[in-house]
Write a protein that holds these residues in place. Sequence first.
Motif, PDB file in Angstrom:
ATOM      1  N   THR A  85       0.843  -1.186   0.000  1.00 48.66           N
ATOM      2  CA  THR A  85       0.000   0.000   0.000  1.00 48.66           C
ATOM      3  C   THR A  85       0.883   1.243   0.000  1.00 48.66           C
ATOM      4  O   THR A  85       1.987   1.238   0.547  1.00 48.66           O
ATOM      5  CB  THR A  85      -0.924   0.037   1.225  1.00 48.66           C
ATOM      6  N   ASN A  86       0.406   2.283  -0.633  1.00 51.24           N
ATOM      7  CA  ASN A  86       1.120   3.551  -0.691  1.00 51.24           C
ATOM      8  C   ASN A  86       0.182   4.662  -0.236  1.00 51.24           C
ATOM      9  O   ASN A  86      -0.929   4.775  -0.740  1.00 51.24           O
ATOM     10  CB  ASN A  86       1.588   3.856  -2.121  1.00 51.24           C
ATOM     11  N   ILE A  87       0.655   5.441   0.737  1.00 48.89           N
ATOM     12  CA  ILE A  87      -0.104   6.595   1.206  1.00 48.89           C
ATOM     13  C   ILE A  87       0.764   7.815   0.936  1.00 48.89           C
ATOM     14  O   ILE A  87       1.386   8.376   1.824  1.00 48.89           O
ATOM     15  CB  ILE A  87      -0.441   6.478   2.702  1.00 48.89           C
ATOM     16  N   ALA A  88       0.850   8.166  -0.323  1.00 49.17           N
ATOM     17  CA  ALA A  88       1.680   9.303  -0.722  1.00 49.17           C
ATOM     18  C   ALA A  88       1.176   9.802  -2.070  1.00 49.17           C
ATOM     19  O   ALA A  88       0.592   9.046  -2.843  1.00 49.17           O
ATOM     20  CB  ALA A  88       3.138   8.887  -0.837  1.00 49.17           C
ATOM     21  N   LEU A  89       1.407  11.053  -2.316  1.00 51.96           N
ATOM     22  CA  LEU A  89       1.011  11.601  -3.609  1.00 51.96           C
ATOM     23  C   LEU A  89       2.021  11.212  -4.680  1.00 51.96           C
ATOM     24  O   LEU A  89       3.226  11.369  -4.504  1.00 51.96           O
ATOM     25  CB  LEU A  89       0.918  13.120  -3.532  1.00 51.96           C
ATOM     26  N   PHE A  90       1.522  10.688  -5.738  1.00 51.95           N
ATOM     27  CA  PHE A  90       2.317  10.420  -6.928  1.00 51.95           C
ATOM     28  C   PHE A  90       1.365  10.425  -8.101  1.00 51.95           C
ATOM     29  O   PHE A  90       0.154  10.275  -7.937  1.00 51.95           O
ATOM     30  CB  PHE A  90       3.113   9.107  -6.823  1.00 51.95           C
ATOM     31  N   ASP A  91       1.887  10.627  -9.275  1.00 48.51           N
ATOM     32  CA  ASP A  91       1.057  10.725 -10.473  1.00 48.51           C
ATOM     33  C   ASP A  91       0.803   9.353 -11.073  1.00 48.51           C
ATOM     34  O   ASP A  91       1.721   8.548 -11.213  1.00 48.51           O
ATOM     35  CB  ASP A  91       1.732  11.592 -11.535  1.00 48.51           C
ATOM     36  N   ILE A  92      -0.446   9.107 -11.445  1.00 49.24           N
ATOM     37  CA  ILE A  92      -0.813   7.951 -12.252  1.00 49.24           C
ATOM     38  C   ILE A  92      -1.312   8.497 -13.567  1.00 49.24           C
ATOM     39  O   ILE A  92      -2.272   9.266 -13.623  1.00 49.24           O
ATOM     40  CB  ILE A  92      -1.887   7.092 -11.568  1.00 49.24           C
ATOM     41  N   ARG A  93      -0.622   8.136 -14.626  1.00 47.48           N
ATOM     42  CA  ARG A  93      -0.936   8.640 -15.966  1.00 47.48           C
ATOM     43  C   ARG A  93      -1.835   7.628 -16.674  1.00 47.48           C
ATOM     44  O   ARG A  93      -1.453   6.492 -16.870  1.00 47.48           O
ATOM     45  CB  ARG A  93       0.356   8.845 -16.742  1.00 47.48           C
ATOM     46  N   VAL A 132      -3.967  11.434 -12.425  1.00 48.12           N
ATOM     47  CA  VAL A 132      -4.640  11.446 -11.132  1.00 48.12           C
ATOM     48  C   VAL A 132      -3.612  11.272 -10.025  1.00 48.12           C
ATOM     49  O   VAL A 132      -2.537  10.726 -10.238  1.00 48.12           O
ATOM     50  CB  VAL A 132      -5.732  10.354 -11.035  1.00 48.12           C
ATOM     51  N   GLN A 133      -3.941  11.746  -8.814  1.00 46.61           N
ATOM     52  CA  GLN A 133      -3.093  11.595  -7.638  1.00 46.61           C
ATOM     53  C   GLN A 133      -3.936  10.989  -6.520  1.00 46.61           C
ATOM     54  O   GLN A 133      -4.593  11.702  -5.764  1.00 46.61           O
ATOM     55  CB  GLN A 133      -2.516  12.938  -7.201  1.00 46.61           C
ATOM     56  N   PRO A 134      -3.929   9.661  -6.406  1.00 43.78           N
ATOM     57  CA  PRO A 134      -4.772   9.014  -5.389  1.00 43.78           C
ATOM     58  C   PRO A 134      -4.245   9.239  -3.977  1.00 43.78           C
ATOM     59  O   PRO A 134      -3.051   9.445  -3.766  1.00 43.78           O
ATOM     60  CB  PRO A 134      -4.681   7.531  -5.767  1.00 43.78           C
ATOM     61  N   ASP A 135      -5.151   9.207  -3.005  1.00 50.80           N
ATOM     62  CA  ASP A 135      -4.768   9.305  -1.598  1.00 50.80           C
ATOM     63  C   ASP A 135      -4.195   7.986  -1.096  1.00 50.80           C
ATOM     64  O   ASP A 135      -3.300   7.955  -0.267  1.00 50.80           O
ATOM     65  CB  ASP A 135      -5.970   9.671  -0.730  1.00 50.80           C
TER      66      ASP A 135
END
Length: 53
Positions: free
Chosen positions: A13-21, A37-40
């Motif tokens: 799991t990742n709880i960090a801002l990163f870009d998903i293209r 998008v930048q998921p929570d």
Amino acid sequence: MTGPKPQEKPCTTNIALFDIRLTEKTDPRDDEVLTVVQPDLSVFCNKADHKKE
């Protein structure tokens, strides 16, 4: 997570801002990517399906 994790694929799991293209092409140029998008929270169960840049 809702439900058990698959035993054959460990998930992270990742709880960090990163870009998903989001694109329809496998390896698009930057100017071809129209949706980012930048998921929570993100859960990855198959590392082969994404690439880090």
